[in-house]
Design an enzyme around this catalytic site. Sequence first.
Site, PDB file in Angstrom:
ATOM      1  N   ASP A   1      -6.553  16.731 -15.993  1.00  0.00           N
ATOM      2  CA  ASP A   1      -6.848  15.351 -16.349  1.00  0.00           C
ATOM      3  C   ASP A   1      -6.595  15.240 -17.850  1.00  0.00           C
ATOM      4  O   ASP A   1      -7.362  15.761 -18.664  1.00  0.00           O
ATOM      5  CB  ASP A   1      -8.307  15.014 -16.011  1.00  0.00           C
ATOM      6  CG  ASP A   1      -8.681  13.573 -16.365  1.00  0.00           C
ATOM      7  OD1 ASP A   1      -7.988  12.959 -17.196  1.00  0.00           O
ATOM      8  OD2 ASP A   1      -9.680  13.066 -15.818  1.00  0.00           O
TER       9      ASP A   1
ATOM     10  N   ARG B   1       0.827  -1.214   0.000  1.00  0.00           N
ATOM     11  CA  ARG B   1       0.000   0.000   0.000  1.00  0.00           C
ATOM     12  C   ARG B   1       0.860   1.264   0.000  1.00  0.00           C
ATOM     13  O   ARG B   1       0.479   2.304  -0.531  1.00  0.00           O
ATOM     14  CB  ARG B   1      -0.962  -0.013   1.205  1.00  0.00           C
ATOM     15  CG  ARG B   1      -1.842   1.223   1.300  1.00  0.00           C
ATOM     16  CD  ARG B   1      -3.124   0.997   2.120  1.00  0.00           C
ATOM     17  NE  ARG B   1      -2.865   0.263   3.344  1.00  0.00           N
ATOM     18  CZ  ARG B   1      -2.325   0.780   4.461  1.00  0.00           C
ATOM     19  NH1 ARG B   1      -1.982   2.049   4.493  1.00  0.00           N
ATOM     20  NH2 ARG B   1      -2.131   0.037   5.530  1.00  0.00           N
TER      21      ARG B   1
ATOM     22  N   TYR C   1     -15.311  14.536 -17.040  1.00  0.00           N
ATOM     23  CA  TYR C   1     -15.714  13.139 -16.865  1.00  0.00           C
ATOM     24  C   TYR C   1     -16.825  13.113 -15.804  1.00  0.00           C
ATOM     25  O   TYR C   1     -16.729  13.796 -14.776  1.00  0.00           O
ATOM     26  CB  TYR C   1     -14.484  12.358 -16.399  1.00  0.00           C
ATOM     27  CG  TYR C   1     -14.690  10.889 -16.231  1.00  0.00           C
ATOM     28  CD1 TYR C   1     -14.878  10.066 -17.333  1.00  0.00           C
ATOM     29  CD2 TYR C   1     -14.679  10.304 -14.968  1.00  0.00           C
ATOM     30  CE1 TYR C   1     -15.059   8.697 -17.183  1.00  0.00           C
ATOM     31  CE2 TYR C   1     -14.856   8.946 -14.799  1.00  0.00           C
ATOM     32  CZ  TYR C   1     -15.045   8.147 -15.916  1.00  0.00           C
ATOM     33  OH  TYR C   1     -15.218   6.802 -15.754  1.00  0.00           O
TER      34      TYR C   1
HETATM   35  C1  LIG Z   1     -12.080   6.929 -17.342  1.00  0.00           C
HETATM   36  C2  LIG Z   1     -11.750   8.307 -16.958  1.00  0.00           C
HETATM   37  C3  LIG Z   1     -11.573   8.656 -15.620  1.00  0.00           C
HETATM   38  C4  LIG Z   1     -11.747   7.665 -14.492  1.00  0.00           C
HETATM   39  O1  LIG Z   1     -10.804   6.661 -14.574  1.00  0.00           O
HETATM   40  P1  LIG Z   1     -11.050   5.181 -13.927  1.00  0.00           P
HETATM   41  O2  LIG Z   1      -9.773   4.485 -14.217  1.00  0.00           O
HETATM   42  O3  LIG Z   1     -12.243   4.613 -14.636  1.00  0.00           O
HETATM   43  O4  LIG Z   1     -11.315   5.400 -12.485  1.00  0.00           O
HETATM   44  C5  LIG Z   1     -11.229   9.963 -15.327  1.00  0.00           C
HETATM   45  N1  LIG Z   1     -11.086  10.888 -16.295  1.00  0.00           N
HETATM   46  C6  LIG Z   1     -11.261  10.593 -17.595  1.00  0.00           C
HETATM   47  C7  LIG Z   1     -11.077  11.668 -18.611  1.00  0.00           C
HETATM   48  C8  LIG Z   1     -11.599   9.295 -17.977  1.00  0.00           C
HETATM   49  O5  LIG Z   1     -11.772   9.013 -19.274  1.00  0.00           O
END
Ligand SMILES: *Cc1c(COP(=O)(O)O)cnc(C)c1O
Length: 418
Positions: free
Chosen positions: A202, A79, A132
């Site tokens: 992101d 972890r 998202y």
């Molecule tokens: C899929 C996605 C997430 C979340 O990711 P997970 O691995 O499903 O938790 C966050 N941001 C974007 C832009 C995504 O496409």
Amino acid sequence: MTDTPPSDTPPFAGPAADAPATDAPGVLHPETRAIRTGRRGDGASLAPVLWPTSTFVTPTVADARRAATSVGADTFYTRYGNPTVAGFEEAIADLEGAEAARAFASGMGAISAVVLGLCSSGDHIVAQRQLYAATQLLFQAVCPRFGIDVTFVDGTEPGAFAAAVRPGKTTLVFAETPANPKLDLVDLDELGAIAGPITVVDATFGTPILQQPLRHGVDLVLHSATKGIAGHNDATLGVVAGSQELIHWLWGFAVLQGASASPFDALNAVRGIRTLPVRIERQSASALAIATALEARPDVVDLRYPGLPSHPQHELARRQMRTGGSLVTFDVAGGYDAGVRFVESVRVAQLATSLGGPETLVTHPASTTHVNLLPDELAANGIGPGTIRLSVGLEHVDDLLTDLGGALDEATAAPGPS
Ligand SMILES: *Cc1c(COP(=O)(O)O)cnc(C)c1O
């Protein structure tokens, strides 16, 4: 079916002229680094080594004490850290030009660690409206419970993030580019110039191959590595990269949060990174050809592809992205029923919620990913009843063009509901 785009819409020539020189003397190209990175020199194995262990044997109390008290220890307890996971983290830090990275059990694990690990009660966040869906819910439903105030802004509007910052109060500015699901872009230079709060992007849709937000002055870049980075739909994984100081701070929260990455998934991701540049190149070329063909059809409206001049932010895409990427979003004329018929009519492409893998996938946000949003929230996200998000895979582009064209014929030729 055409298999080459018209010559007036050339694929991007490569990194923008003002991009940091990866071909400066002694700096290897990303394609080469993707092959060499994330190999922890463990003896004679050329491939990275899988450490499935949850814990590690320490020869002495002094060793155990050192491991238990050092930030980012990767041979104490999984972890806290794990050598296979650390190989993946090094690979992402390398490709992003970051000092350090921390892996998580999913993209949402990474996002919730950034938001809840960096913000406290009384803090203010500026977040993009186009996000998202799960990230949006985190800001709308979870942050208020912890006394964290969130202001949403239109990420495509110049200066919108900076204008919403409350000096001394705003701790985090959160953006996504290209953004779900209409592929809106955020100007990374503008975001990087915001002083005071921590800026985070992101960048899942772009991967480190298409854009590197940290090089524009952004503080943290994060990915759902579940998508293009691991790239084979066989890993659920997230990652955040940035300065050593910020990553160490996040590590302290992550150890308590417990959304630690699985060594198996981290291994799959390092394997995926080897082919990331060639996958992105092929997917981008196919996506451009498909976007060009679909845009010409009368039953396709409001098609968005950052690599096409029709995208409202095409010039920004050319400045900060290497290609237009692997995603195309459009509306099927005929609304909800036509959208449903389209995703149920494809045969080479498949109906599944994800992106960035070898398989071409279609999603219909109004019935799946964004089904929990109210109609005005859908509209605010630019999602119509017939909106389709297409993740272009690695199949032959002609097979995809035939499949998608045939499914559109079926979807829009069928009699309407009334
Ligand atoms: C899929 C996605 C997430 C979340 O990711 P997970 O691995 O499903 O938790 C966050 N941001 C974007 C832009 C995504 O496409």
